[in-house]
Write a protein that holds these residues in place. Structure first.
Motif, PDB file in Angstrom:
ATOM      1  N   GLY A  76     -15.386  -2.406   8.966  1.00  0.00           N
ATOM      2  CA  GLY A  76     -16.565  -1.636   9.359  1.00  0.00           C
ATOM      3  C   GLY A  76     -16.377  -0.138   9.314  1.00  0.00           C
ATOM      4  O   GLY A  76     -17.232   0.605   9.811  1.00  0.00           O
ATOM      5  N   ASP A  77     -15.266   0.328   8.720  1.00  0.00           N
ATOM      6  CA  ASP A  77     -15.051   1.767   8.596  1.00  0.00           C
ATOM      7  C   ASP A  77     -16.221   2.417   7.873  1.00  0.00           C
ATOM      8  O   ASP A  77     -16.785   1.844   6.928  1.00  0.00           O
ATOM      9  N   ASP A  78     -16.605   3.615   8.314  1.00  0.00           N
ATOM     10  CA  ASP A  78     -17.765   4.295   7.729  1.00  0.00           C
ATOM     11  C   ASP A  78     -17.661   4.413   6.213  1.00  0.00           C
ATOM     12  O   ASP A  78     -18.635   4.167   5.484  1.00  0.00           O
ATOM     13  N   ASN A  79     -16.479   4.800   5.726  1.00  0.00           N
ATOM     14  CA  ASN A  79     -16.298   4.972   4.277  1.00  0.00           C
ATOM     15  C   ASN A  79     -16.502   3.664   3.528  1.00  0.00           C
ATOM     16  O   ASN A  79     -17.074   3.646   2.434  1.00  0.00           O
ATOM     17  N   ILE A  80     -16.020   2.568   4.102  1.00  0.00           N
ATOM     18  CA  ILE A  80     -16.151   1.260   3.453  1.00  0.00           C
ATOM     19  C   ILE A  80     -17.620   0.830   3.394  1.00  0.00           C
ATOM     20  O   ILE A  80     -18.110   0.392   2.344  1.00  0.00           O
ATOM     21  N   ILE A 294     -17.167  -6.945  -5.924  1.00  0.00           N
ATOM     22  CA  ILE A 294     -16.639  -5.642  -5.527  1.00  0.00           C
ATOM     23  C   ILE A 294     -17.013  -5.325  -4.077  1.00  0.00           C
ATOM     24  O   ILE A 294     -16.256  -4.672  -3.351  1.00  0.00           O
ATOM     25  N   PHE A 295     -18.168  -5.808  -3.641  1.00  0.00           N
ATOM     26  CA  PHE A 295     -18.604  -5.640  -2.249  1.00  0.00           C
ATOM     27  C   PHE A 295     -17.611  -6.326  -1.312  1.00  0.00           C
ATOM     28  O   PHE A 295     -17.115  -5.735  -0.348  1.00  0.00           O
ATOM     29  N   LEU A 296     -17.322  -7.600  -1.611  1.00  0.00           N
ATOM     30  CA  LEU A 296     -16.404  -8.366  -0.776  1.00  0.00           C
ATOM     31  C   LEU A 296     -15.001  -7.772  -0.794  1.00  0.00           C
ATOM     32  O   LEU A 296     -14.341  -7.672   0.244  1.00  0.00           O
ATOM     33  N   LEU A 297     -14.550  -7.370  -1.988  1.00  0.00           N
ATOM     34  CA  LEU A 297     -13.201  -6.828  -2.106  1.00  0.00           C
ATOM     35  C   LEU A 297     -13.058  -5.546  -1.291  1.00  0.00           C
ATOM     36  O   LEU A 297     -12.035  -5.328  -0.632  1.00  0.00           O
ATOM     37  N   SER A 298     -14.073  -4.696  -1.305  1.00  0.00           N
ATOM     38  CA  SER A 298     -14.011  -3.447  -0.545  1.00  0.00           C
ATOM     39  C   SER A 298     -13.942  -3.714   0.956  1.00  0.00           C
ATOM     40  O   SER A 298     -13.165  -3.090   1.678  1.00  0.00           O
ATOM     41  N   LEU A 299     -14.759  -4.651   1.425  1.00  0.00           N
ATOM     42  CA  LEU A 299     -14.731  -5.006   2.845  1.00  0.00           C
ATOM     43  C   LEU A 299     -13.361  -5.559   3.255  1.00  0.00           C
ATOM     44  O   LEU A 299     -12.781  -5.140   4.260  1.00  0.00           O
ATOM     45  N   LEU A 300     -12.856  -6.495   2.452  1.00  0.00           N
ATOM     46  CA  LEU A 300     -11.599  -7.156   2.805  1.00  0.00           C
ATOM     47  C   LEU A 300     -10.410  -6.203   2.747  1.00  0.00           C
ATOM     48  O   LEU A 300      -9.529  -6.238   3.618  1.00  0.00           O
ATOM     49  N   THR A 301     -10.360  -5.357   1.723  1.00  0.00           N
ATOM     50  CA  THR A 301      -9.235  -4.424   1.620  1.00  0.00           C
ATOM     51  C   THR A 301      -9.302  -3.369   2.723  1.00  0.00           C
ATOM     52  O   THR A 301      -8.268  -2.867   3.172  1.00  0.00           O
ATOM     53  N   GLY A 302     -10.523  -3.029   3.165  1.00  0.00           N
ATOM     54  CA  GLY A 302     -10.662  -2.109   4.292  1.00  0.00           C
ATOM     55  C   GLY A 302     -10.036  -2.694   5.550  1.00  0.00           C
ATOM     56  O   GLY A 302      -9.303  -2.017   6.280  1.00  0.00           O
ATOM     57  N   GLY A 303     -10.327  -3.966   5.809  1.00  0.00           N
ATOM     58  CA  GLY A 303      -9.752  -4.638   6.966  1.00  0.00           C
ATOM     59  C   GLY A 303      -8.249  -4.808   6.830  1.00  0.00           C
ATOM     60  O   GLY A 303      -7.494  -4.601   7.790  1.00  0.00           O
ATOM     61  N   ASN A 348      -8.028   4.336  -1.019  1.00  0.00           N
ATOM     62  CA  ASN A 348      -9.064   5.300  -0.655  1.00  0.00           C
ATOM     63  C   ASN A 348      -8.418   6.676  -0.589  1.00  0.00           C
ATOM     64  O   ASN A 348      -7.611   6.942   0.299  1.00  0.00           O
ATOM     65  N   ASN A 349      -8.776   7.552  -1.541  1.00  0.00           N
ATOM     66  CA  ASN A 349      -8.099   8.854  -1.612  1.00  0.00           C
ATOM     67  C   ASN A 349      -8.405   9.748  -0.417  1.00  0.00           C
ATOM     68  O   ASN A 349      -7.538  10.492   0.039  1.00  0.00           O
ATOM     69  N   THR A 350      -9.615   9.687   0.108  1.00  0.00           N
ATOM     70  CA  THR A 350      -9.939  10.498   1.287  1.00  0.00           C
ATOM     71  C   THR A 350      -9.139  10.042   2.503  1.00  0.00           C
ATOM     72  O   THR A 350      -8.557  10.857   3.230  1.00  0.00           O
ATOM     73  N   VAL A 351      -9.101   8.736   2.716  1.00  0.00           N
ATOM     74  CA  VAL A 351      -8.342   8.187   3.836  1.00  0.00           C
ATOM     75  C   VAL A 351      -6.858   8.522   3.692  1.00  0.00           C
ATOM     76  O   VAL A 351      -6.186   8.866   4.672  1.00  0.00           O
ATOM     77  N   SER A 352      -6.333   8.453   2.477  1.00  0.00           N
ATOM     78  CA  SER A 352      -4.906   8.733   2.269  1.00  0.00           C
ATOM     79  C   SER A 352      -4.568  10.176   2.623  1.00  0.00           C
ATOM     80  O   SER A 352      -3.492  10.454   3.164  1.00  0.00           O
ATOM     81  N   ILE A 353      -5.479  11.114   2.347  1.00  0.00           N
ATOM     82  CA  ILE A 353      -5.255  12.519   2.695  1.00  0.00           C
ATOM     83  C   ILE A 353      -5.286  12.687   4.216  1.00  0.00           C
ATOM     84  O   ILE A 353      -4.448  13.392   4.792  1.00  0.00           O
ATOM     85  N   ILE A 354      -6.245  12.042   4.861  1.00  0.00           N
ATOM     86  CA  ILE A 354      -6.359  12.142   6.324  1.00  0.00           C
ATOM     87  C   ILE A 354      -5.117  11.566   7.001  1.00  0.00           C
ATOM     88  O   ILE A 354      -4.565  12.153   7.932  1.00  0.00           O
TER      89      ILE A 354
END
Length: 454
Positions: A76-80, A294-303, A348-354
């Motif tokens: 549920g991360d905002d970026n995801i 791609i929707f499912l993959l993004s959700l799952l990799t976020g978790g 996620n490049n933004t998350v990696s920088i943070i």
């Protein structure tokens, strides 16, 4: 309280993500060797991610409810969530525009205006222009991807090469744009201005882009020369794409851009009777369904990424890299490696920088690395890695437009801009190359600002 660079972390926590990546890659490679068509799509990536998640639940400490909460928080991360909604709208726009004849009209217009031998270079330059104006690589790929695929088919071009050029151009802007999330994250974590970071970055990005353009001009010519013919097109049916490009360049919100594109495409399709009212709605839903994987993959990799981070996997990376830093050059190489590995772990490049930003700042202070250079390296290496990982949103999105004929893994070798940018960035670490602006305006480490402004 333990400092961030003293947290030893837990290397075992990285295993679930490693399992996911290995299953996804190895299964595709084995099937490819066996000559199975669309090898990298035979073992669904969301299932591979699911296997990694099962191992994450086994390895992560805590109760089942606690583990589940960590996983859901990552999903549920905002970026995801934002990315997933963009996927749905992009699928709907592509589906409706194609149904009303917009893709064919735009392709024919492109073939009329651009000689086939210049199409690959043109796609890179257009993508670079749009992405630096909008600050979004995914939005750029969404806008240009469907047209690029159709141009390839009609002009006899190398599809993986053209998609590699598209991703390269998109990452150029993602890395350089002053309104990009990565730029905002890099400058805020290092306490430098966007203007200074842009100037430090420009000395690397521009030469890399120029070299890429030359290579694409030489090697991006059609595999087969199409027969000379006239291409007919209805300019009205090109309007949705013109709207999307202009609206995106003007900085309009990506959700408004895609929604507006869907509405305009639908109005034109209804006006020309390409489809009826109910069919319009069905095309929208069909576009949604096309983005399911791609929707499912993004959700799952976020978790999964959040579980890896919670288990100490990223802290382990931070600790190991910080131990190898001995001087200024090794500090810059360590920062670059840190953000690259973090991006590979989070996709996620933004998350990696943070995630890497605070440790990078500490390393910079300790070894007198110009924070403008640190911000530049964080952005360059995170964006380069993001453009090269086959499970990243950019490559997944580009591959989705080919209907399974080209996998993200097949595109990776052709994302030349990202490879070249990394080479120039490493040169800037070990030589004075690309550091002219920083040399003219050295950083005052006492007052924590540039000695002079230009």
């Amino acid at each position: 309280m333990e400092k961030i660079n003293e947290k030893r972390g837990n290397g075992v926590a990285l295993l679930p993500f490693l399992i996911f990546v290995l299953i996804y890659l190895i299964s595709g490679i084995i099937l490819q060797v066996k000559g199975i068509e669309m090898a990298f799509y035979q073992f669904p990536a969301p299932i591979a991610a699911g296997i990694g998640i099962v191992f994450a639940f086994i390895l992560t400490k805590g109760s089942l409810d606690e583990k589940f909460n960590i996983f859901i928080k990552g999903c549920g991360d905002d970026n995801i969530i934002i990315m997933c909604i963009i996927y749905l709208l992009a699928g709907a726009f592509s589906s409706v525009s194609s149904a009303m004849g917009g893709v064919e009209a735009t392709v024919n217009l492109g073939l009329t205006l651009i000689p086939a031998k210049f199409i690959t270079v043109g796609i890179f330059i257009i993508a670079a222009f749009i992405s630096i104006s909008t600050g979004t690589s995914v939005g750029t790929i969404v806008a240009i991807g469907p047209i690029a695929v159709q141009l390839v088919e009609k002009a006899g071009l190398n599809l993986p090469l053209v998609l590699g050029a598209l991703i390269g151009g998109a990452m150029f802007g993602d890395n350089l744009s002053i309104i990009s999330d990565t730029t905002i994250a890099a400058t805020r974590t290092q306490g430098v201005s966007m203007k200074d970071k842009f100037r430090a970055n420009f000395g690397l990005a521009l030469p890399a882009a120029l070299v890429t353009i030359v290579l694409l001009f030489i090697f991006g010519k059609p595999v087969t020369i199409p027969e000379s013919q006239e291409y007919t097109f209805n300019i009205i049916k090109v309007i949705p794409y013109i709207f999307v490009l202009i609206a995106a360049v003007s900085g309009m919100n990506v959700f408004v851009v895609l929604t507006g594109g869907i509405i305009i495409s639908g109005a034109i399709g209804l006006g020309y009777e390409s489809f009826k009212g109910l069919e319009f709605v069905q095309h929208i839903y069909s576009g949604f369904k096309g983005m399911t994987d791609i929707f499912l993959l993004s959700l799952l990799t976020g978790g999964l990424a959040n579980m890896v981070s919670s288990g100490g996997g990223l802290d382990w990376l931070l600790y190991r890299i910080n131990r190898t830093v001995k001087g200024k050059k090794s500090a810059e190489l360590g920062i670059s490696t840190l953000v690259s590995l973090t991006d590979a772990a989070t996709a996620n490049n933004t998350v990696s920088i943070i995630v890497s930003g605070q440790l990078a700042k500490e390393i910079s202070k300790e070894h007198n690395v110009d924070p403008r250079k640190t911000a530049s390296l964080l952005d360059v290496f995170s964006c380069s890695m993001q453009g090269l990982i086959p499970y990243g949103a950019q490559l997944l999105m580009a591959g989705s437009f080919t209907n399974g004929s080209v996998s993200p893994v097949q595109i990776v070798p052709y994302v030349w801009y990202c490879f070249i940018l990394v080479i120039f960035a490493i040169l800037s670490i070990v030589t004075p190359f690309g550091n002219r602006y920083l040399a003219k305006n050295p950083w005052d480490f006492v007052n924590n600002k540039p000695v002079k402004e230009v």
